[in-house]
Every structure is written in structure tokens, then in C-alpha cells.
Design a protein around this motif. Structure first.
Motif, PDB file in Angstrom:
ATOM      1  N   TYR B 105     -19.142   7.116  37.987  1.00  0.00           N
ATOM      2  CA  TYR B 105     -18.092   6.406  37.161  1.00  0.00           C
ATOM      3  C   TYR B 105     -17.770   7.095  35.987  1.00  0.00           C
ATOM      4  O   TYR B 105     -16.679   7.498  35.573  1.00  0.00           O
ATOM      5  N   ILE B 108     -15.839  10.278  36.554  1.00  0.00           N
ATOM      6  CA  ILE B 108     -14.661  10.338  36.953  1.00  0.00           C
ATOM      7  C   ILE B 108     -13.621   9.740  35.435  1.00  0.00           C
ATOM      8  O   ILE B 108     -12.538  10.224  35.222  1.00  0.00           O
ATOM      9  N   ALA B 109     -14.475   9.034  34.457  1.00  0.00           N
ATOM     10  CA  ALA B 109     -13.920   8.677  33.439  1.00  0.00           C
ATOM     11  C   ALA B 109     -13.755   9.628  32.337  1.00  0.00           C
ATOM     12  O   ALA B 109     -12.967   9.500  31.235  1.00  0.00           O
ATOM     13  N   VAL B 126     -10.480   4.546  36.551  1.00  0.00           N
ATOM     14  CA  VAL B 126     -11.560   4.957  37.136  1.00  0.00           C
ATOM     15  C   VAL B 126     -11.480   4.430  38.501  1.00  0.00           C
ATOM     16  O   VAL B 126     -11.725   5.076  39.835  1.00  0.00           O
ATOM     17  N   GLY B 159     -11.881  12.533  39.523  1.00  0.00           N
ATOM     18  CA  GLY B 159     -11.771  12.639  38.228  1.00  0.00           C
ATOM     19  C   GLY B 159     -10.447  13.506  37.664  1.00  0.00           C
ATOM     20  O   GLY B 159     -10.275  13.302  36.441  1.00  0.00           O
ATOM     21  N   ALA B 162      -7.689  10.454  38.070  1.00  0.00           N
ATOM     22  CA  ALA B 162      -7.924   9.282  37.164  1.00  0.00           C
ATOM     23  C   ALA B 162      -6.893   9.689  36.020  1.00  0.00           C
ATOM     24  O   ALA B 162      -6.606   8.775  35.354  1.00  0.00           O
TER      25      ALA B 162
END
Lengths: 269, 288
Positions: B105, B108-109, B126, B159, B162
Motif C-alpha cells: 500500500y 503504491i502511495a 492506491v 505505483g 496511481a
């Protein structure tokens, strides 16, 4: 750009310097450094500088690349210069600001000489790594240190470690560059922000870099095992080091330089 | 005609200028990309593909030439350069080697966070990006280093997705994956493109993949843009491609051979077209 860091990088070539035996180059570097520390006056430094410039000239290494390699040591250089300039109190006072900042003639001379010494020391060392491939460098080192085997120093293992370390510097630099680009593509910012921000910005680079380094080390170990690597015991060499005429000439010049600089120093020049 | 989303004019780039390693990586490259297009970039190793891609999102500054994103020069203003990083998403080769966070998480954020978005928006992006690449809710909370190679690759692509880039550029996104993994990644890319009407540019060594998926091919050869045409047209220049160290799809090769043997077939470059062509031939014979 990270690519501009040329520390320890080898420039392939066929100049007389490139062709010298690595042992010759290692010994002469030591001779040169000793001479550099023996030198007392401007004449001595002048002779050493002339020798250095001559060596750079025949090595065919572009002077710009050498200058670029100096970047990382600029801070050390400035620091040394400033310290010597303000804290040596000898001879005539050249500048006096409120008795706090005092620059003397002795201080100025000392600062310039110290900076010249560091600069010439680093340049000489660079010249060795620029003109000698890591493999022949470690070969030379191993040959020179061989006598130490008798007292139980693992010379071969040490030189193998050094060889691997040197070999992986460019690879790791390249990898760092790639990771930095990738994180920049996700908006990472390495140039702006407070010191803390910038330190934190290194995490996205360092974590993948370390993981990559361990992965590589693991792969390399496996590859060495597969080739039945077992250290220096009973290992023969593909390239056997031999001194040639050029090496003799180089030794002649190197020791000539040492004697000349030593003599000049004794005369206080 | 609306303005192209990306326009490259007379782009030149020289690596390590002024050293013995000086190398011209891009030589007078010009092309334009329209919104929603799927572009394939093919070329031999060292032909300048990767360099070109890093120019498009402002990671490398051109030695000369211009890159217009939505009609604006990305190097005319610092803000525009930074925006270009987000508007043009770049997925490098083997992107899984760039994962660093403790959980999927958070990795990707990373991009959305750098964009300065609100917490809710980051969360939405995300989850959406994870959805596009088929990362499950439970997987979001595990360490990326515990995933398989293919899954890591998906996380890395998520990633970039997003950040919701208008142009998504991928450097060999399927390299080193098994056939199932490859197919999955290509589907993920296509579903993102459909959902966001995004422009996609993909470097690939698989002629089959680019033939099947892309609208147009850019062929790089020796730092120059050698061809800029739809796959159907590019693959008619079989000999030229081979001389560049490239190939044509196997099925195209077979049909070219068939034609030289006297069969009445047209040029095909995907399996689907080949099936249709064979059906047509058989159908024709049945009536005769």
C-alpha cells in the motif's frame, strides 16, 4: 549527475603509462607520495608538478576528466586551506581585522602548499586508477604483498575482495542512477527541502540499492562456487607479471625524482 | 485536429559530452502522439529507446530540440518540468527493483504522496491502481518483498498508475515473465488505457505483442527514428527490419512464405487476422 563521479574509474588505453606493470605503478605512486611529503619549498613542488603534468600528458587521459574527479574533494581542500590560512601565525602580517582574523605571510604560504600537496596527491592516485584496470591493479597488489603470506596474511583473499569491490563501484553507481531516475519518475525530490527532508528522500534509493547489492553478492558467490573457486591455494595465473624496459625507465625516473626532491629539500628549496 | 498530447521536435541527446565515452543517443528525432493512442516503440538494444523515454517525462534534458506536452514546452518552466513527471508516468525496466516501502500500500502511495494529494485521494488512487493490476486487498498490507516476481512487477506498475498519468510509458513491462504473467500485465495496461482514455507508449521486443496491441509503431535504429507507421505498414518492410536487428511476427513470416509459394493471401500480422484469412480461403474453396 552521479555519472560524473569518476573516482576509481578505469579509462582504457594503450599509452606508455597504461602499459607499465601494475607493480611499477604502485611502487612509483608510493615513491611519488614520499617525494611529495619530502618537498619543502617551491622548487621542490615545481619539480613534482612538472613530473605530474608530464605523466598526465603521456597517459592521454583528458585533463577534463581528471578535473571532474576532483569535485568530491573540493570541500576538504577548502577546509584545509582556510584552517591553514587563519591559524598559522608566522612572519609578516598581511591582513588584520580587529585582531580576530589575522592572515600572515607564513599562513598564506602554508595554505597554498597544503592545498597543492593534497591536490597533487589525489591527482597522482587518480592517475593510477585511471590507467590501470582493477584486475591488473589487484594482481599487482597481490604480487607486492605476497611476502606477507609467510606470516599468515590471506593476501589472495584480500586482493580478491578488493578486486570485487572495485569491480562493483561502476555497477553500483549505474544502479543508483537507475533507481534515482525511477523514484524521480514517481515525483521523488532530492534537491529541495530541509536537511531532514533530504535525508528522508534517500530511503527510497538506499533500500533498493542495498537489496540489489545483496542479491548481486549472492549471485556472484553462487557463480564462483559453480566454478569451483577455492581461494589462492594452487591457483595459477593467466597473465604473469613481468617487468619490461619501460618499467626500468619509469623506475629510473621515479627514483631520480625522489633523489632530486630530497636533495632540494635538504637545501631548503 | 486537436493538439497532440506529446510532440517531439528535432530532439538530440548526447551522453557524457566531452569525455572519451561521448555518445550520441538521439539524433534529430521528431514525432507526435495523439491522446488515447497506443504506441509501440521497437528497436535493437542501444538504439536509443530508453533514452527517448526518459526525455519524455523530463528526467533527461535534451541537448537540443523541444518536447511539448499538451502544447507546452516541458523545459520552459520549472513547474512544468515537475508536472511532466506526473502527467507522463514512466515505468522503467524491471521496476520491481525499485520497491522500498514496508507495505505494498505504502509503496503504491509514494507517487500520489509526492504529488501532494489529500489522504482520501491518495487512498482512492492506491485502491484503484491496485485494482487495475489485480492486487488484492490483503496483498496491500504485506511487504512487497514477500510477493512473487510477477506480483512485484504489478505493484511497481501500480505505483506509476496511481499518479493517473495521461501518458503511460513502459520500458519492456513483460521482460523476464512467464507467458501467464506477460498476458496479465498487458491486460492491466490495456484496462488502464480504456478506463482513463490514457495514451500508452510501450517499448517491447515482442513483435507479436506490439502487432496485436498498438495503433502505431516507432522504430528506432542507431539513435534515429527509422519508421513511424501503423504495424501493418511497418511489418511489410521485413528486410529492413531484419537489417536493424529486429524481426517480424512469426505469423507474418509464415504468410509471406505462403504468398511466395503462390497462395492467394494478404499480409497479416496477428493470429486473429491469420484465422480470418484462412477462413476466407477455405470458404472460397468450398464455393468453387
Amino acid at each position: 549527475m552521479l555519472k560524473d563521479i569518476t573516482l576509481g574509474q578505469y579509462f582504457p588505453g594503450t599509452s606508455p603509462i597504461h602499459r607499465l606493470d601494475p607493480r611499477t605503478k604502485l611502487i612509483l605512486l608510493i615513491v611519488y607520495i614520499v617525494a611529495l611529503f619530502l618537498a619543502q619549498g617551491w622548487v621542490g613542488y615545481g619539480v613534482l608538478l612538472a613530473f605530474l603534468l608530464f605523466t598526465i600528458k603521456i597517459s592521454t587521459i583528458p585533463p577534463r576528466s581528471i578535473l571532474r574527479g576532483m569535485k568530491p574533494i573540493v570541500m576538504i581542500l577548502v577546509f584545509t586551506g582556510v584552517l591553514n590560512l587563519f591559524f598559522t601565525r608566522e612572519g609578516k602580517t598581511l591582513l588584520n581585522i580587529a585582531d580576530v582574523i589575522i592572515v600572515t605571510e607564513g599562513g598564506l604560504t602554508r595554505a597554498v602548499m597544503m592545498m597543492a600537496r593534497i591536490l597533487m596527491l589525489i591527482t597522482g592516485t587518480f592517475l593510477l586508477t585511471y590507467t590501470t584496470s582493477p584486475i591488473s591493479l589487484t594482481d599487482g597488489l597481490e604480487a607486492l604483498l605476497n611476502p606477507l603470506k609467510k606470516i599468515g596474511v590471506p593476501v589472495h583473499e584480500l586482493s580478491m575482495m578488493m578486486c570485487i569491490a572495485l569491480r562493483f563501484i561502476p555497477t553500483l553507481i549505474e544502479e543508483t542512477d537507475k533507481i534515482m531516475s525511477a523514484q524521480k519518475a514517481r515525483g521523488a525530490d532530492f534537491e529541495n527541502g530541509s536537511l531532514m527532508d533530504r535525508a528522508r528522500a534517500l530511503i527510497p534509493i538506499l533500500v533498493p540499492l542495498f537489496i540489489g547489492a545483496f542479491r548481486r553478492a549472492d549471485e556472484l558467490a553462487t557463480a564462483m562456487e559453480c566454478r569451483c573457486y577455492q581461494g589462492g591455494e594452487g591457483r595459477s595465473k593467466m597473465k604473469i607479471l613481468r617487468y619490461h624496459l619501460g618499467d626500468m625507465k619509469a623506475f629510473g625516473m621515479g627514483f631520480g625524482l625522489l633523489i632530486l626532491v630530497g636533495a632540494l629539500a635538504a637545501l631548503g628549496l | 485536429m486537436s493538439t497532440p498530447i506529446l510532440e517531439v521536435t528535432n530532439l538530440n541527446y548526447i551522453y557524457s559530452a566531452g569525455t572519451p565515452f561521448e555518445h550520441k543517443a538521439l539524433d534529430n528525432v521528431s514525432f507526435a502522439v495523439n491522446k488515447g493512442e497506443f504506441i509501440g516503440i521497437i528497436g535493437h538494444t542501444g538504439s536509443g529507446k530508453s533514452t527517448l523515454m526518459q526525455q519524455l517525462n523530463g528526467l533527461l534534458k535534451p541537448t537540443s530540440g523541444r518536447i511539448l506536452l499538451d502544447g507546452q514546452d516541458i523545459w520552459s518552466d520549472r513547474k512544468l518540468t515537475r508536472q511532466a513527471r506526473f502527467r507522463v508516468g514512466l515505468v522503467f525496466q524491471y521496476p520491481e527493483y525499485q520497491l522500498f516501502e514496508e507495505t505494498v500500500y505504502r509503496d503504491i502511495a509514494f507517487g500520489p504522496k509526492n504529488m501532494g494529494l489529500s489522504a482520501e485521494e491518495i487512498d482512492r488512487r492506491v485502491r484503484e491502481a491496485a485494482g487495475f493490476v489485480g492486487i488484492t486487498e490483503e496483498q496491500l498490507q504485506v511487504s512487497p518483498f514477500d510477493l512473487s516476481g510477477g506480483q512485484k512487477r504489478r505493484v511497481a506498475i501500480a505505483g506509476v498508475i496511481a499518479m493517473e498519468p495521461e501518458v503511460l510509458i513502459l520500458d519492456e513491462p513483460t521482460a523476464g515473465l512467464d507467458p501467464v504473467g506477460r498476458e496479465g500485465i498487458l491486460k492491466n495496461i490495456e484496462s488502464y488505457r480504456r478506463a482513463k482514455n490514457a495514451t500508452v507508449m510501450m517499448v517491447s521486443h515482442s513483435m507479436e505483442d506490439v502487432a496485436r496491441l498498438t495503433d502505431r509503431l516507432l522504430v528506432m535504429n542507431g539513435s534515429k527514428l527509422a519508421m513511424d507507421a501503423p504495424p501493418a505498414e511497418v511489418f511489410t518492410h521485413a528486410e529492413e527490419l531484419v537489417s536493424m536487428g529486429l524481426a517480424i511476427p512469426q505469423v507474418t513470416e509464415i504468410f509471406l512464405q505462403l504468398r511466395s509459394l503462390g497462395a492467394d493471401v494478404s499480409n497479416v500480422y496477428t493470429i486473429r487476422q491469420a484465422v480470418a484469412e484462412i477462413r476466407r480461403l477455405k470458404g472460397g474453396n468450398a464455393h468453387a
